[in-house]
Enzyme design. Structure first.
Site, mmCIF file in Angstrom:
data_model
loop_
_atom_site.group_PDB
_atom_site.id
_atom_site.type_symbol
_atom_site.label_atom_id
_atom_site.label_comp_id
_atom_site.label_asym_id
_atom_site.label_seq_id
_atom_site.Cartn_x
_atom_site.Cartn_y
_atom_site.Cartn_z
ATOM 1 C CG ASP A 37 -46.285 -7.424 17.426
ATOM 2 O OD1 ASP A 37 -45.604 -6.659 19.329
ATOM 3 O OD2 ASP A 37 -47.103 -6.795 16.491
ATOM 4 C CE LYS A 49 -45.197 -4.927 13.445
ATOM 5 N NZ LYS A 49 -46.346 -4.979 14.407
HETATM 6 P P1 NAP Z 1 -53.975 -1.246 12.488
HETATM 7 O O1 NAP Z 1 -53.111 -2.767 11.053
HETATM 8 O O2 NAP Z 1 -53.850 -0.547 11.400
HETATM 9 O O3 NAP Z 1 -55.038 -1.958 12.872
HETATM 10 C C1 NAP Z 1 -55.986 -1.301 13.211
HETATM 11 C C2 NAP Z 1 -56.992 -1.554 13.314
HETATM 12 O O4 NAP Z 1 -58.349 -0.895 13.466
HETATM 13 C C3 NAP Z 1 -57.878 -1.747 11.933
HETATM 14 O O5 NAP Z 1 -58.700 -3.054 11.733
HETATM 15 C C4 NAP Z 1 -59.195 -1.229 11.589
HETATM 16 O O6 NAP Z 1 -59.763 -0.998 10.216
HETATM 17 C C5 NAP Z 1 -59.264 0.116 12.719
HETATM 18 N N1 NAP Z 1 -59.746 0.561 12.960
HETATM 19 C C6 NAP Z 1 -58.978 1.743 13.279
HETATM 20 N N2 NAP Z 1 -59.332 2.814 13.403
HETATM 21 C C7 NAP Z 1 -61.050 3.114 13.606
HETATM 22 C C8 NAP Z 1 -62.209 3.319 13.767
HETATM 23 N N3 NAP Z 1 -62.159 4.540 14.027
HETATM 24 N N4 NAP Z 1 -63.425 1.968 14.235
HETATM 25 C C9 NAP Z 1 -63.126 1.415 13.789
HETATM 26 N N5 NAP Z 1 -62.078 0.672 13.902
HETATM 27 C C10 NAP Z 1 -60.579 1.251 13.943
HETATM 28 O O7 NAP Z 1 -52.698 -1.138 13.259
HETATM 29 P P2 NAP Z 1 -52.080 -1.957 14.706
HETATM 30 O O8 NAP Z 1 -50.476 -2.535 13.690
HETATM 31 O O9 NAP Z 1 -53.257 -3.025 14.659
HETATM 32 O O10 NAP Z 1 -52.135 -1.939 16.014
HETATM 33 C C11 NAP Z 1 -53.277 -1.005 16.412
HETATM 34 C C12 NAP Z 1 -52.899 -0.747 18.006
HETATM 35 O O11 NAP Z 1 -52.338 -1.318 18.628
HETATM 36 C C13 NAP Z 1 -52.776 0.807 17.964
HETATM 37 O O12 NAP Z 1 -52.700 2.159 18.722
HETATM 38 C C14 NAP Z 1 -50.884 0.354 18.076
HETATM 39 O O13 NAP Z 1 -50.460 1.573 19.388
HETATM 40 C C15 NAP Z 1 -51.221 -0.594 19.145
HETATM 41 N N6 NAP Z 1 -50.160 -1.656 19.838
HETATM 42 C C16 NAP Z 1 -49.584 -1.717 20.682
HETATM 43 C C17 NAP Z 1 -48.244 -2.781 20.560
HETATM 44 C C18 NAP Z 1 -47.889 -2.829 21.330
HETATM 45 O O14 NAP Z 1 -46.524 -3.283 22.435
HETATM 46 N N7 NAP Z 1 -48.492 -2.860 23.083
HETATM 47 C C19 NAP Z 1 -48.200 -3.601 19.415
HETATM 48 C C20 NAP Z 1 -49.003 -3.555 19.077
HETATM 49 C C21 NAP Z 1 -49.561 -2.744 18.282
HETATM 50 P P3 NAP Z 1 -60.033 -0.751 9.014
HETATM 51 O O15 NAP Z 1 -58.985 -2.224 9.490
HETATM 52 O O16 NAP Z 1 -61.225 -0.664 8.684
HETATM 53 O O17 NAP Z 1 -58.290 0.108 9.028
#
Ligand code: NAP
Length: 261
Positions: free
Chosen positions: A83, A47
């Site tokens: 998004d 991305k």
């Molecule tokens: P990402 O870039 O990996 O970001 C995840 C974030 O959550 C990071 O800040 C991470 O912290 C934090 N995190 C992960 N595990 C954690 C924990 N146990 N405790 C505290 N913080 C935690 O992922 P993303 O692309 O943003 O996606 C995140 C979620 O959104 C996923 O579940 C994805 O399926 C969902 N999503 C859904 C859509 C939709 O269309 N509905 C679109 C986009 C994303 P660190 O930075 O410290 O690793």
């Protein structure tokens, strides 16, 4: 989602998937133009990495720092971020509940950047609290978006609970509660959730997360990630085909698919 929509509108297109290795990304961007694709979606880990290879990048996608949709027109590939647009479309019908009030965003990753951008740029919340494991990521985000009325708190229950008490809108952008770890929630069981809250979880698998069940039980208004999934796809569909996505058809297909998985 896209193939059901193409079929419903009798459009002669096909949506398919390719695994592209990071060192093949530049060539893939060229090849997709040569092969006559209308456009494509980009996901992890490309991305951000794709940005230098595109012919143009929409201003909002550049500010967010991530492209998830590319449109190819006249042999030029332009990157967008649908998004942020999807989060805006999913939350806009409820704007009256949280506009002018404080919002809490859990997480500081890619989806958090889209959510914070949408809240700050379009949804008129009074201030944004970001609860993050990495406070640096949170600070970088607020600096990139030039947000003055933001604060970053540690991702610990005490600080999260006090932010829940202060805020009206809570947005979960972490994967906590996502399949298969469906018994987890980013909020503790004693989080002070009330009927005045609006809780938005970006996770769509399961359709109803533990966080949303908790919020529902407290009488809060809830929105799940399915709406964002549909809306980001709909925005891309419109960019590629110039037509509205048949939302009813797509919602039904996705609900069925996500229920059985
Ligand atoms: P990402 O870039 O990996 O970001 C995840 C974030 O959550 C990071 O800040 C991470 O912290 C934090 N995190 C992960 N595990 C954690 C924990 N146990 N405790 C505290 N913080 C935690 O992922 P993303 O692309 O943003 O996606 C995140 C979620 O959104 C996923 O579940 C994805 O399926 C969902 N999503 C859904 C859509 C939709 O269309 N509905 C679109 C986009 C994303 P660190 O930075 O410290 O690793």
């Amino acid at each position: 989602m896209h193939n059901s929509a193409f079929q419903a509108l009798s459009l002669p297109y096909l949506y398919t998937m390719y695994d592209i290795e990071p060192d093949g990304l530049s060539k893939a961007v060229q090849d997709l133009k040569t092969l006559g694709f209308l456009g494509y979606n980009v996901t992890i880990p490309h991305k951000q990495a794709i940005i230098p290879y595109l012919d143009a990048v929409d201003e909002n996608a550049r500010t967010i720092g991530a492209v998830n949709t590319v449109v190819i027109l006249n042999n030029r590939a332009t990157g967008y971020n649908t998004d942020a647009l999807a989060i805006l479309r999913a939350l806009e019908p409820f704007k009256g509940r949280f506009a002018g009030k404080p919002a809490l965003v859990l997480g500081a990753g890619g989806a958090a950047r889209a959510a914070v951008f949408a809240l700050h740029t379009f949804l008129n919340v009074s201030d944004i609290t970001i609860a993050a494991r990495s406070k640096e990521k949170g600070s970088l985000m607020t600096a990139d978006f030039k947000i003055k009325n933001a604060r970053i708190v540690n991702f610990v229950q005490e600080e999260i609970n006090s932010s829940v008490s202060r805020c009206s809108l809570i947005v979960n952008t972490t994967p906590i509660g996502m399949h298969p770890l469906v018994d987890a929630s980013p909020l503790s069981d004693d989080a002070p959730l009330k009927a005045r809250h609006m809780v938005f979880d970006l996770i769509y698998r399961p359709l109803e997360t533990k966080l949303l069940r908790h919020a529902n039980a407290a009488g809060a208004t809830v929105v799940g990630g399915l709406e964002v999934l549909i809306q980001q796809g709909a925005a891309a569909f419109e960019m590629w085909t110039g037509k509205k996505m048949p939302m009813g058809v797509v919602r039904k297909v996705l609900e069925e698919k996500l229920k059985v998985e």
